[in-house]
Write an enzyme that holds these catalytic residues in place. Structure first.
Site, PDB file in Angstrom:
ATOM      1  N   HIS A  17       0.893  -0.957   0.013  1.00  0.00           N
ATOM      2  CA  HIS A  17      -0.002  -0.239  -0.216  1.00  0.00           C
ATOM      3  C   HIS A  17       0.591   1.398   0.257  1.00  0.00           C
ATOM      4  O   HIS A  17       0.425   2.496  -0.974  1.00  0.00           O
ATOM      5  CB  HIS A  17      -1.098   0.228   1.245  1.00  0.00           C
ATOM      6  CG  HIS A  17      -2.101  -1.428   1.504  1.00  0.00           C
ATOM      7  ND1 HIS A  17      -2.446  -2.190   2.385  1.00  0.00           N
ATOM      8  CD2 HIS A  17      -2.880  -1.085   0.481  1.00  0.00           C
ATOM      9  CE1 HIS A  17      -3.140  -2.110   1.836  1.00  0.00           C
ATOM     10  NE2 HIS A  17      -3.730  -2.329   1.106  1.00  0.00           N
ATOM     11  N   LYS A  41     -17.087  -6.911   4.662  1.00  0.00           N
ATOM     12  CA  LYS A  41     -15.933  -6.900   6.066  1.00  0.00           C
ATOM     13  C   LYS A  41     -16.281  -5.842   7.428  1.00  0.00           C
ATOM     14  O   LYS A  41     -15.773  -6.083   8.165  1.00  0.00           O
ATOM     15  CB  LYS A  41     -14.244  -6.546   5.804  1.00  0.00           C
ATOM     16  CG  LYS A  41     -14.077  -7.711   4.093  1.00  0.00           C
ATOM     17  CD  LYS A  41     -12.187  -7.148   4.684  1.00  0.00           C
ATOM     18  CE  LYS A  41     -11.630  -7.296   2.815  1.00  0.00           C
ATOM     19  NZ  LYS A  41     -10.723  -7.222   2.322  1.00  0.00           N
ATOM     20  N   ARG A  92      -2.007  -6.952  -7.916  1.00  0.00           N
ATOM     21  CA  ARG A  92      -1.213  -7.114  -7.658  1.00  0.00           C
ATOM     22  C   ARG A  92      -1.299  -8.855  -8.388  1.00  0.00           C
ATOM     23  O   ARG A  92      -0.046  -9.318  -8.878  1.00  0.00           O
ATOM     24  CB  ARG A  92      -1.223  -8.005  -6.341  1.00  0.00           C
ATOM     25  CG  ARG A  92      -1.186  -7.304  -4.957  1.00  0.00           C
ATOM     26  CD  ARG A  92      -1.543  -7.648  -3.992  1.00  0.00           C
ATOM     27  NE  ARG A  92      -3.015  -8.033  -3.847  1.00  0.00           N
ATOM     28  CZ  ARG A  92      -3.402  -8.368  -2.975  1.00  0.00           C
ATOM     29  NH1 ARG A  92      -2.956  -8.613  -1.989  1.00  0.00           N
ATOM     30  NH2 ARG A  92      -5.035  -8.338  -2.868  1.00  0.00           N
ATOM     31  N   SER A 130      -3.118  -7.463   3.473  1.00  0.00           N
ATOM     32  CA  SER A 130      -3.326  -7.291   4.908  1.00  0.00           C
ATOM     33  C   SER A 130      -3.900  -8.637   5.636  1.00  0.00           C
ATOM     34  O   SER A 130      -3.457  -8.456   6.698  1.00  0.00           O
ATOM     35  CB  SER A 130      -4.360  -6.337   4.961  1.00  0.00           C
ATOM     36  OG  SER A 130      -4.017  -5.049   4.516  1.00  0.00           O
TER      37      SER A 130
END
Length: 165
Positions: A17, A41, A92, A130
């Site tokens: 990040h 989430k 990614r 994360s």
């Protein structure tokens, strides 16, 4: 003034990040790193959105054109409120692109003036997420290659309090 928003859950912020933040910050007059509340989430995060924002502030305090905020509003509307012209999204893998392209198209439909800029992850961070950081922290692994050093103690303290509580 060109303002961009780098949205995410950042639970917690990783070196990947931070790499995207530093690279995007040189492209815009102002970059707002915004902790978004992800409806999938809610209540499952390690840190509250406010705690995440504080951790990010610790890490980006030396970047003069970077601000940190939290929002639970729709991203396209948040961008309109902040007069942002661009969303910054880190990628990614190809699977990230598929999901982010769909979101970019939706955001552009909701806010026609809003562009999305995709930044590919630097190779050394393509495997960092994360979720991986949280899993490693649960087992007490060394996080120094994955998260900014300024927040390692915060992550360890949060994990310790979860184990004790």
């Amino acid at each position: 003034m060109k303002t961009a928003i780098y949205p995410g859950s950042f639970d917690p912020i990783t070196l990947g990040h931070l790499n995207i933040i530093k690279r995007a910050a040189v492209c815009f007059d102002k970059l707002i790193v915004c902790v978004m509340v992800n409806s999938e989430k809610v209540n499952r995060g390690l840190f509250t959105p406010e705690e995440r924002a504080e951790l990010i502030r610790k890490v980006v305090c030396k970047l003069p054109n970077v601000e940190v905020d939290c929002s639970s509003t729709l991203l396209a509307e948040y961008a309109r409120q902040k007069r942002a012209c661009t969303l910054v999204k880190g990628l990614r893998a190809v699977s990230d692109y598929e999901n982010e392209l769909q979101m970019a198209l939706i955001n552009r439909k909701l806010n026609p003036r809003l562009e999305t800029m995709f930044l590919p992850s630097s190779a050394k961070y393509t495997y960092v997420s994360s979720s991986v950081v949280k899993e490693m922290a649960r087992y007490g692994a060394d996080l120094s290659d994955f998260v900014p050093r300024e927040i390692i103690a915060d992550i360890q303290q949060k994990m310790d309090s979860r184990r004790d509580g």
